[in-house]
Motif scaffolding. Structure first.
Motif, PDB file in Angstrom:
ATOM      1  N   ASP A 179     -15.747  13.634  15.927  1.00  0.00           N
ATOM      2  CA  ASP A 179     -15.819  13.876  17.605  1.00  0.00           C
ATOM      3  C   ASP A 179     -15.976  14.486  19.174  1.00  0.00           C
ATOM      4  O   ASP A 179     -15.566  14.609  19.838  1.00  0.00           O
ATOM      5  CB  ASP A 179     -16.016  12.634  18.343  1.00  0.00           C
ATOM      6  N   GLY A 180     -14.390  15.220  17.991  1.00  0.00           N
ATOM      7  CA  GLY A 180     -13.757  16.351  18.682  1.00  0.00           C
ATOM      8  C   GLY A 180     -12.609  15.700  19.794  1.00  0.00           C
ATOM      9  O   GLY A 180     -12.037  16.288  20.530  1.00  0.00           O
ATOM     10  N   LYS A 181     -12.122  14.246  19.525  1.00  0.00           N
ATOM     11  CA  LYS A 181     -11.535  14.050  20.927  1.00  0.00           C
ATOM     12  C   LYS A 181     -10.088  13.832  19.894  1.00  0.00           C
ATOM     13  O   LYS A 181      -9.221  14.237  20.486  1.00  0.00           O
ATOM     14  CB  LYS A 181     -11.592  12.505  20.350  1.00  0.00           C
ATOM     15  N   TYR A 182      -9.995  13.974  18.670  1.00  0.00           N
ATOM     16  CA  TYR A 182      -8.377  14.379  18.042  1.00  0.00           C
ATOM     17  C   TYR A 182      -7.858  15.358  17.703  1.00  0.00           C
ATOM     18  O   TYR A 182      -9.437  15.960  16.507  1.00  0.00           O
ATOM     19  CB  TYR A 182      -7.963  12.848  17.434  1.00  0.00           C
ATOM     20  N   CYS A 183      -6.859  16.048  17.720  1.00  0.00           N
ATOM     21  CA  CYS A 183      -6.329  17.191  16.018  1.00  0.00           C
ATOM     22  C   CYS A 183      -5.457  15.745  15.327  1.00  0.00           C
ATOM     23  O   CYS A 183      -4.413  15.441  15.686  1.00  0.00           O
ATOM     24  CB  CYS A 183      -5.613  18.549  17.096  1.00  0.00           C
ATOM     25  N   PHE A 184      -5.733  16.481  14.002  1.00  0.00           N
ATOM     26  CA  PHE A 184      -5.218  16.213  13.316  1.00  0.00           C
ATOM     27  C   PHE A 184      -4.620  17.285  12.951  1.00  0.00           C
ATOM     28  O   PHE A 184      -4.736  18.151  11.972  1.00  0.00           O
ATOM     29  CB  PHE A 184      -6.306  15.734  11.925  1.00  0.00           C
ATOM     30  N   VAL A 185      -3.114  16.997  12.388  1.00  0.00           N
ATOM     31  CA  VAL A 185      -2.370  18.519  12.326  1.00  0.00           C
ATOM     32  C   VAL A 185      -1.481  17.979  10.836  1.00  0.00           C
ATOM     33  O   VAL A 185      -0.515  16.307  11.073  1.00  0.00           O
ATOM     34  CB  VAL A 185      -0.949  18.966  13.085  1.00  0.00           C
ATOM     35  N   SER A 186      -1.860  18.464   9.392  1.00  0.00           N
ATOM     36  CA  SER A 186      -1.026  17.857   8.266  1.00  0.00           C
ATOM     37  C   SER A 186       0.347  18.655   7.689  1.00  0.00           C
ATOM     38  O   SER A 186       0.795  19.602   8.342  1.00  0.00           O
ATOM     39  CB  SER A 186      -1.515  18.353   6.866  1.00  0.00           C
ATOM     40  N   ALA A 187       1.145  17.868   8.288  1.00  0.00           N
ATOM     41  CA  ALA A 187       3.268  17.235   7.970  1.00  0.00           C
ATOM     42  C   ALA A 187       3.414  17.445   6.765  1.00  0.00           C
ATOM     43  O   ALA A 187       3.552  16.712   5.912  1.00  0.00           O
ATOM     44  CB  ALA A 187       3.505  16.566   8.876  1.00  0.00           C
ATOM     45  N   SER A 188       3.086  18.882   5.861  1.00  0.00           N
ATOM     46  CA  SER A 188       3.555  19.021   4.068  1.00  0.00           C
ATOM     47  C   SER A 188       5.087  18.620   4.162  1.00  0.00           C
ATOM     48  O   SER A 188       5.225  18.049   2.967  1.00  0.00           O
ATOM     49  CB  SER A 188       2.943  20.353   4.254  1.00  0.00           C
ATOM     50  N   GLY A 189       5.972  18.896   4.941  1.00  0.00           N
ATOM     51  CA  GLY A 189       6.850  18.219   4.437  1.00  0.00           C
ATOM     52  C   GLY A 189       7.978  16.943   4.501  1.00  0.00           C
ATOM     53  O   GLY A 189       8.096  16.300   3.774  1.00  0.00           O
ATOM     54  N   GLU A 190       7.058  16.037   5.504  1.00  0.00           N
ATOM     55  CA  GLU A 190       6.682  14.543   5.120  1.00  0.00           C
ATOM     56  C   GLU A 190       5.490  13.634   4.820  1.00  0.00           C
ATOM     57  O   GLU A 190       5.944  12.649   5.212  1.00  0.00           O
ATOM     58  CB  GLU A 190       7.191  14.618   6.956  1.00  0.00           C
ATOM     59  N   ASP A 191       5.054  14.519   4.591  1.00  0.00           N
ATOM     60  CA  ASP A 191       3.870  14.372   3.941  1.00  0.00           C
ATOM     61  C   ASP A 191       3.010  12.736   4.459  1.00  0.00           C
ATOM     62  O   ASP A 191       3.233  11.682   4.243  1.00  0.00           O
ATOM     63  CB  ASP A 191       4.425  13.051   2.557  1.00  0.00           C
ATOM     64  N   SER A 192       2.424  13.590   6.214  1.00  0.00           N
ATOM     65  CA  SER A 192       1.638  12.202   7.167  1.00  0.00           C
ATOM     66  C   SER A 192       1.300  13.266   7.447  1.00  0.00           C
ATOM     67  O   SER A 192       0.973  14.500   6.947  1.00  0.00           O
ATOM     68  CB  SER A 192       3.033  12.209   7.630  1.00  0.00           C
ATOM     69  N   VAL A 193      -0.111  12.718   8.321  1.00  0.00           N
ATOM     70  CA  VAL A 193      -0.950  13.347   9.407  1.00  0.00           C
ATOM     71  C   VAL A 193      -0.210  13.121  10.672  1.00  0.00           C
ATOM     72  O   VAL A 193      -0.867  11.513  10.720  1.00  0.00           O
ATOM     73  CB  VAL A 193      -2.713  12.921   8.571  1.00  0.00           C
ATOM     74  N   VAL A 194      -0.321  13.893  11.413  1.00  0.00           N
ATOM     75  CA  VAL A 194      -0.584  13.588  12.585  1.00  0.00           C
ATOM     76  C   VAL A 194      -1.371  13.489  13.450  1.00  0.00           C
ATOM     77  O   VAL A 194      -1.985  14.815  13.014  1.00  0.00           O
ATOM     78  CB  VAL A 194       0.999  14.361  13.628  1.00  0.00           C
ATOM     79  N   VAL A 195      -1.557  12.997  14.469  1.00  0.00           N
ATOM     80  CA  VAL A 195      -2.883  12.521  15.288  1.00  0.00           C
ATOM     81  C   VAL A 195      -2.654  12.985  16.368  1.00  0.00           C
ATOM     82  O   VAL A 195      -1.470  12.181  17.116  1.00  0.00           O
ATOM     83  CB  VAL A 195      -3.231  11.484  14.759  1.00  0.00           C
ATOM     84  N   LEU A 196      -3.206  13.761  17.287  1.00  0.00           N
ATOM     85  CA  LEU A 196      -3.053  14.325  18.843  1.00  0.00           C
ATOM     86  C   LEU A 196      -4.573  14.053  19.977  1.00  0.00           C
ATOM     87  O   LEU A 196      -5.511  13.916  18.475  1.00  0.00           O
ATOM     88  CB  LEU A 196      -2.667  15.601  18.540  1.00  0.00           C
ATOM     89  N   ASN A 197      -4.098  13.310  20.761  1.00  0.00           N
ATOM     90  CA  ASN A 197      -5.898  13.630  21.272  1.00  0.00           C
ATOM     91  C   ASN A 197      -5.240  14.729  22.440  1.00  0.00           C
ATOM     92  O   ASN A 197      -4.417  14.703  22.934  1.00  0.00           O
ATOM     93  CB  ASN A 197      -5.131  12.038  22.508  1.00  0.00           C
ATOM     94  N   TYR A 198      -6.830  15.132  22.308  1.00  0.00           N
ATOM     95  CA  TYR A 198      -6.885  16.463  22.996  1.00  0.00           C
ATOM     96  C   TYR A 198      -6.699  16.332  24.557  1.00  0.00           C
ATOM     97  O   TYR A 198      -6.217  16.848  24.938  1.00  0.00           O
ATOM     98  CB  TYR A 198      -7.880  17.896  22.804  1.00  0.00           C
ATOM     99  N   ASP A 199      -7.474  15.204  24.883  1.00  0.00           N
ATOM    100  CA  ASP A 199      -7.318  14.970  26.308  1.00  0.00           C
ATOM    101  C   ASP A 199      -6.121  14.632  27.152  1.00  0.00           C
ATOM    102  O   ASP A 199      -5.441  14.910  28.288  1.00  0.00           O
ATOM    103  CB  ASP A 199      -8.379  14.194  27.015  1.00  0.00           C
ATOM    104  N   SER A 200      -5.856  13.499  26.362  1.00  0.00           N
ATOM    105  CA  SER A 200      -4.213  13.178  27.009  1.00  0.00           C
ATOM    106  C   SER A 200      -3.119  13.598  26.658  1.00  0.00           C
ATOM    107  O   SER A 200      -1.890  13.810  26.927  1.00  0.00           O
ATOM    108  CB  SER A 200      -4.420  11.466  26.145  1.00  0.00           C
ATOM    109  N   GLU A 201      -2.681  14.645  25.414  1.00  0.00           N
ATOM    110  CA  GLU A 201      -2.389  15.941  25.530  1.00  0.00           C
ATOM    111  C   GLU A 201      -0.907  14.656  24.640  1.00  0.00           C
ATOM    112  O   GLU A 201       0.384  14.868  24.773  1.00  0.00           O
ATOM    113  CB  GLU A 201      -1.628  16.995  25.730  1.00  0.00           C
TER     114      GLU A 201
END
Length: 440
Positions: free
Chosen positions: A366-388
């Motif tokens: 839906d384009g609301k979130y950006c997912f960023v892979s944190a390869s060093g900590e084995d997680s996915v970071v979820v960022l909200n574009y609108d609210s930053e």
């Protein structure tokens, strides 16, 4: 009378044959059939695990983890009979995988949600996996010795696979699991993106990223690094540029020619390109083929004190996405351990620190979130574009890199492997985050 009876018998026979082979109403019934429902999911490739986590992109919880190397014993037996392939596998482990085999690089799903297609670098192939049974249904071996990034056409009929050591991109028909074409690339073919209408392919090669000759004076040793626009129907190269040389022509010296992850603006007039060793990205005009601006993003103290030769595969930054409105970008600051949301117009940014070795960025459906892979900590970071704001972090498997949005049939979800038995205790769900980042 006999002729009439004969004609009737022939007519009845024809009707019987047609009834058997062409049942009445079948075409009409098929046309009215409702296709099985699918749901949007995020696929996260755990490169060193050889697994893929399937994430609910709205609840930020893990639905399942599937094994994408179920044939590993057979592949390892094959390697014992092919010394050259075995040598490349060991080189990939040492020079690219940071001491680990690379078992999953990229993945895309079929439009009907039945299959996931996975490139497996250390096994130099791409496979189609049935999401219901988790079994391999087809396998295509690369001509070279390593597979890498992929792209899938908007209609789902063509799958592009970068054939790293063969200087080409293989074009696969994923419905049949067979090669149907190819196009030439430079050294180490890397990123590919289809245009929204599926008519063009934007492709780049990154050169020899594993060599220690990383200072500008040795740039010539990195090989051919080209940005290409390719006709998706004919596989003919429409345009080929050396971005480093183009930048130099416009007064930007000592920038690498290697285009890393890139995004194309919604109107297809502008490309945003990450470059080897550059902490930021380039804004590039796709109509005039001229550089427009450079977005300079922060460099951490740790990165400042890290020699170029110790950059991970020459990646200062590796991961870039753009929201559907085309107003903001989401960047993975690999060597500086942050993610950033950047205003497209002003290049003002907001940083999200303490992201250990971020290595990819992709949008939710839906384009609301950006997912960023944190390869060093084995997680996915979820960022909200609108609210930053950072929303949460989702635990996943060992060394997540590429992530792709896809779909899965809803009736398959209940049949997926249960995550409760995962050995790394990462099935607890998302971790709430209060990190707000730092505004600039």
């Amino acid at each position: 009378m006999e002729n009439s009876l004969w004609r009737i018998r022939v007519l009845l026979a024809v009707v019987l044959v047609m009834a058997v082979f062409f049942p009445m109403g079948e075409g009409k019934a098929n046309a009215s059939q409702t296709p099985p429902e699918t749901q949007s999911v995020l696929f996260v490739g755990n490169n060193w695990d050889g697994t893929v986590d399937i994430i609910d992109p709205k609840k930020f919880t893990k639905l399942s983890r599937i094994n994408v190397i179920p044939d590993i014993k057979e592949r390892e037996r094959d390697l014992l009979t092919n010394p050259v392939a075995l040598m490349y596998k060991l080189m990939i482990r040492k020079l690219i995988g940071e001491g680990h085999d690379q078992y999953v690089d990229d993945m895309f799903t079929s439009r009907d949600g039945r299959y996931v297609y996975v490139s497996r670098p250390s096994l130099a192939d791409v496979v189609g996996i049935d999401l219901r049974t988790q079994e391999i249904v087809w396998r295509v071996k690369m001509e070279g010795y390593r597979s890498d990034h992929m792209a899938i056409s908007p209609d789902g009929t063509r799958l592009l696979v970068s054939d790293s050591t063969a200087r080409k991109v293989q074009v696969i028909d994923p419905r049949e699991g067979r090669k149907v074409g190819e196009f030439e690339s430079g050294d180490s073919p890397h990123e590919s993106n289809y245009s929204p209408d599926g008519k063009r392919i934007y492709h780049a090669s990154v050169g020899h990223v594993w060599t220690p000759t990383d200072q500008p004076i040795f740039d010539f040793t990195k090989g051919d690094r080209w940005f290409q626009i390719v006709d998706a129907k004919t596989n003919k190269i429409i345009k080929r540029l050396d971005i480093g040389k183009t930048l130099k022509e416009y007064g930007y010296k000592d920038y690498s020619s290697a285009v890393r992850p890139m995004v194309i603006s919604p109107d297809e007039k502008t490309a945003y390109m990450q470059l080897s060793f550059f902490h930021g990205f380039l804004e590039f005009d796709l109509k005039t083929f001229k550089p427009l601006r450079l977005a300079q993003l922060p460099i951490s103290d740790k990165a400042k004190n890290t020699p170029r030769e110790q950059y991970i595969l020459d990646s200062a930054h590796h991961g870039l996405a753009m929201n559907p409105k085309g107003t903001k970008l989401c960047a993975a600051g690999t060597m500086s351990d942050y993610a950033a949301i950047v205003d497209r117009g002003t290049f003002k940014y907001k940083l999200f620190p303490n992201v250990d070795k971020p290595y990819w960025a992709t949008n939710s459906a839906d384009g609301k979130y950006c997912f960023v892979s944190a390869s060093g900590e084995d997680s996915v970071v979820v960022l909200n574009y609108d609210s930053e704001q950072e929303v949460t972090r989702i635990p996943v498997g060992d060394h997540p890199q590429r992530m792709r949005m896809g779909v899965i049939r809803q009736d398959y979800v209940s049949q997926l492997p249960n995550t409760e038995h995962d050995s790394d205790n990462d099935s607890k769900g998302p971790v709430p985050s209060n990190k707000s980042g730092k505004a600039h």
